[in-house]
Design a protein around this motif. Structure first.
Motif, PDB file in Angstrom:
ATOM      1  N   ASP A  19     -34.115 -41.204 -78.818  1.00 27.00           N
ATOM      2  CA  ASP A  19     -34.462 -42.623 -78.834  1.00 27.00           C
ATOM      3  C   ASP A  19     -33.381 -43.417 -79.569  1.00 27.00           C
ATOM      4  N   GLY A  20     -33.021 -44.534 -78.999  1.00 28.73           N
ATOM      5  CA  GLY A  20     -31.991 -45.357 -79.606  1.00 28.73           C
ATOM      6  C   GLY A  20     -30.616 -45.108 -79.039  1.00 28.73           C
ATOM      7  N   PHE A  21     -30.458 -44.068 -78.182  1.00 31.92           N
ATOM      8  CA  PHE A  21     -29.171 -43.769 -77.576  1.00 31.92           C
ATOM      9  C   PHE A  21     -29.200 -43.944 -76.055  1.00 31.92           C
ATOM     10  N   GLU A  22     -30.252 -44.564 -75.527  1.00 35.19           N
ATOM     11  CA  GLU A  22     -30.381 -44.672 -74.090  1.00 35.19           C
ATOM     12  C   GLU A  22     -29.445 -45.725 -73.519  1.00 35.19           C
ATOM     13  N   VAL A  23     -29.008 -45.473 -72.287  1.00 29.36           N
ATOM     14  CA  VAL A  23     -28.341 -46.493 -71.487  1.00 29.36           C
ATOM     15  C   VAL A  23     -28.969 -46.435 -70.102  1.00 29.36           C
ATOM     16  N   GLU A  24     -28.722 -47.457 -69.299  1.00 28.62           N
ATOM     17  CA  GLU A  24     -29.286 -47.490 -67.956  1.00 28.62           C
ATOM     18  C   GLU A  24     -28.767 -46.306 -67.148  1.00 28.62           C
ATOM     19  N   GLY A  25     -29.700 -45.636 -66.428  1.00 23.13           N
ATOM     20  CA  GLY A  25     -29.312 -44.479 -65.642  1.00 23.13           C
ATOM     21  C   GLY A  25     -29.064 -43.232 -66.461  1.00 23.13           C
ATOM     22  N   GLN A  26     -29.584 -43.170 -67.697  1.00 25.07           N
ATOM     23  CA  GLN A  26     -29.312 -42.063 -68.611  1.00 25.07           C
ATOM     24  C   GLN A  26     -29.727 -40.718 -68.038  1.00 25.07           C
ATOM     25  N   ASP A  27     -30.796 -40.697 -67.231  1.00 24.75           N
ATOM     26  CA  ASP A  27     -31.282 -39.425 -66.698  1.00 24.75           C
ATOM     27  C   ASP A  27     -30.216 -38.698 -65.895  1.00 24.75           C
ATOM     28  N   GLU A  28     -29.244 -39.423 -65.381  1.00 24.74           N
ATOM     29  CA  GLU A  28     -28.200 -38.817 -64.574  1.00 24.74           C
ATOM     30  C   GLU A  28     -26.963 -38.473 -65.395  1.00 24.74           C
ATOM     31  N   LEU A  29     -26.963 -38.825 -66.652  1.00 25.39           N
ATOM     32  CA  LEU A  29     -25.772 -38.687 -67.484  1.00 25.39           C
ATOM     33  C   LEU A  29     -25.948 -37.609 -68.551  1.00 25.39           C
ATOM     34  N   PRO A  30     -24.859 -37.125 -69.164  1.00 23.02           N
ATOM     35  CA  PRO A  30     -24.993 -36.122 -70.228  1.00 23.02           C
ATOM     36  C   PRO A  30     -25.846 -36.658 -71.375  1.00 23.02           C
ATOM     37  N   PRO A  31     -26.765 -35.853 -71.893  1.00 31.06           N
ATOM     38  CA  PRO A  31     -27.617 -36.324 -72.989  1.00 31.06           C
ATOM     39  C   PRO A  31     -26.843 -36.529 -74.281  1.00 31.06           C
ATOM     40  N   VAL A  32     -27.250 -37.552 -75.039  1.00 30.62           N
ATOM     41  CA  VAL A  32     -26.673 -37.863 -76.344  1.00 30.62           C
ATOM     42  C   VAL A  32     -27.733 -37.558 -77.402  1.00 30.62           C
ATOM     43  N   PHE A  33     -27.408 -36.769 -78.407  1.00 34.07           N
ATOM     44  CA  PHE A  33     -28.434 -36.327 -79.350  1.00 34.07           C
ATOM     45  C   PHE A  33     -27.814 -36.008 -80.701  1.00 34.07           C
ATOM     46  N   THR A  34     -28.636 -36.033 -81.731  1.00 37.67           N
ATOM     47  CA  THR A  34     -28.202 -35.713 -83.087  1.00 37.67           C
ATOM     48  C   THR A  34     -28.890 -34.462 -83.632  1.00 37.67           C
ATOM     49  N   THR A  35     -29.930 -34.028 -82.938  1.00 36.84           N
ATOM     50  CA  THR A  35     -30.725 -32.876 -83.368  1.00 36.84           C
ATOM     51  C   THR A  35     -31.101 -32.056 -82.143  1.00 36.84           C
ATOM     52  N   VAL A  36     -31.056 -30.744 -82.267  1.00 33.10           N
ATOM     53  CA  VAL A  36     -31.464 -29.850 -81.190  1.00 33.10           C
ATOM     54  C   VAL A  36     -32.934 -29.497 -81.379  1.00 33.10           C
ATOM     55  N   PRO A  37     -33.754 -29.584 -80.338  1.00 36.40           N
ATOM     56  CA  PRO A  37     -35.182 -29.250 -80.480  1.00 36.40           C
ATOM     57  C   PRO A  37     -35.392 -27.769 -80.819  1.00 36.40           C
ATOM     58  N   THR A  38     -35.842 -27.492 -82.016  1.00 33.47           N
ATOM     59  CA  THR A  38     -36.159 -26.139 -82.444  1.00 33.47           C
ATOM     60  C   THR A  38     -37.071 -26.215 -83.657  1.00 33.47           C
ATOM     61  N   GLU A  39     -37.885 -25.185 -83.835  1.00 34.15           N
ATOM     62  CA  GLU A  39     -38.724 -25.103 -85.025  1.00 34.15           C
ATOM     63  C   GLU A  39     -38.095 -24.198 -86.083  1.00 34.15           C
ATOM     64  N   GLU A  40     -37.002 -23.543 -85.719  1.00 34.06           N
ATOM     65  CA  GLU A  40     -36.317 -22.664 -86.665  1.00 34.06           C
ATOM     66  C   GLU A  40     -35.578 -23.495 -87.720  1.00 34.06           C
ATOM     67  N   LYS A  41     -35.489 -22.959 -88.924  1.00 31.05           N
ATOM     68  CA  LYS A  41     -34.764 -23.654 -89.990  1.00 31.05           C
ATOM     69  C   LYS A  41     -33.271 -23.342 -89.860  1.00 31.05           C
ATOM     70  N   VAL A  42     -32.686 -23.926 -88.825  1.00 31.02           N
ATOM     71  CA  VAL A  42     -31.264 -23.775 -88.572  1.00 31.02           C
ATOM     72  C   VAL A  42     -30.632 -25.157 -88.430  1.00 31.02           C
ATOM     73  N   VAL A  43     -29.372 -25.243 -88.803  1.00 30.70           N
ATOM     74  CA  VAL A  43     -28.561 -26.438 -88.577  1.00 30.70           C
ATOM     75  C   VAL A  43     -27.257 -25.984 -87.939  1.00 30.70           C
ATOM     76  N   PHE A  44     -26.482 -26.950 -87.448  1.00 28.91           N
ATOM     77  CA  PHE A  44     -25.253 -26.640 -86.720  1.00 28.91           C
ATOM     78  C   PHE A  44     -24.088 -27.401 -87.347  1.00 28.91           C
ATOM     79  N   LEU A  45     -23.013 -26.687 -87.634  1.00 24.41           N
ATOM     80  CA  LEU A  45     -21.843 -27.281 -88.278  1.00 24.41           C
ATOM     81  C   LEU A  45     -20.799 -27.607 -87.219  1.00 24.41           C
TER      82      LEU A  45
END
Length: 291
Positions: free
Chosen positions: A87-113
């Motif tokens: 949320d907050g990173f959408e543009v028109e036609g986003q469903d057809e474009l590469p996703p923009v994200f800051t967090t990967v959906p997971t319940e594990e206590k992992v982060v990415f460097l």
């Protein structure tokens, strides 16, 4: 194993089968036992690797001045999570474009460097990360790395994925679609030619982009646009979220920088970020295993 044997013995070969019930039951029981033995062997192998990794990190942590050895991330998920634009990173036609994200959906206590640009080429950083066996992902700008490609080839040989941060690190929304495409596709071509593999991940300079950026990235073969939730420095962490805390799946940004730009070196930065991550009970995982 008993349950598997009971299930196998209770199953016939079917009306069209040519085997006798006894033979079919024995065959299925043998197959089940073999599968279980294989699974046990795999678990044994993973446990051995886990023990070896833990021991290596204990030794390396002492050498590199970490107060605690980094925690070991769980095994990569068999099914990768579905990545959608935050949320907050959408543009028109986003469903057809590469996703923009800051967090990967997971319940594990992992982060990415993740580490951007390529200005600093500190050999001690490569040694530290290899000995600690810490995964990270690089996003490179060619104008900064072209004076020392071998440094990044060594990084790649250690298992680090080299991704796209444009040719010249320009502010993308100020450029035309064609100029943006030149920056992104040009870096795709350069990385493929120099390092042998075309990236699938792209990070726009400064985290700034518009619809043209994403459309250009897609046309160049980009599949995802990871941004970040935290930024690491040798003496602090900058937080995007109001709670100023880590969350499962967060992406951490830092840069290839040294004492000319920071109050410390890249190894100082790793010591600080790993203290933060480990003290909060998180492990660093490999981003590509989740995408």
């Amino acid at each position: 194993m008993a349950a598997l044997l009971v299930a196998a013995l209770g199953t016939g070969c079917g009306a069209g089968g040519s085997e006798t019930p006894d033979k079919a039951a024995k065959a299925k029981a043998a197959g089940a036992a073999g599968e279980q033995a294989g699974a046990a062997g795999a678990l044994g192998t993973y446990a051995e690797k886990l023990k070896a990794l833990q021991q290596a990190r204990i030794v390396a942590a002492k050498k590199w001045g970490l107060l605690k050895p980094p925690l070991v991330a769980p095994q990569a998920p068999k099914e990768k999570p579905e990545i959608t634009t935050r949320d907050g990173f959408e543009v028109e036609g986003q469903d057809e474009l590469p996703p923009v994200f800051t967090t990967v959906p997971t319940e594990e206590k992992v982060v990415f460097l993740t580490i951007d640009d390529g200005a600093e080429k500190d050999p001690e950083f490569l040694k530290m990360m290899q000995e600690l066996k810490l995964p990270y992902t690089a996003f490179l700008s060619d104008y900064l790395v072209r004076d020392n490609y071998p440094y990044f080839k060594e990084m790649q040989a250690a298992g680090v994925t080299l991704n796209n941060h444009t040719l010249n690190h320009r502010y993308m929304p100020a450029l035309s679609y064609e100029k943006q495409r030149q920056e992104i596709c040009g870096q795709q071509d350069t990385i493929e030619k120099t390092f042998g593999k075309r990236p699938t991940l792209f990070r726009p300079p400064y985290g700034n982009y518009n619809e043209d950026t994403l459309r250009a990235a897609k046309s160049c073969g980009i599949k995802a646009v990871p941004l970040w939730n935290e930024e690491a420095f040798p003496n602090r962490m900058d937080w995007r979220e109001w709670d100023k805390d880590l969350h499962p799946g967060d992406i951490i940004l830092t840069h290839f920088r040294g004492k000319e730009d920071w109050k410390g070196s890249m190894t100082d930065m790793i010591r600080h970020v790993m203290k933060t991550v480990t003290d909060k009970g998180y492990a660093v995982a490999r981003l590509e295993d989740y995408l």
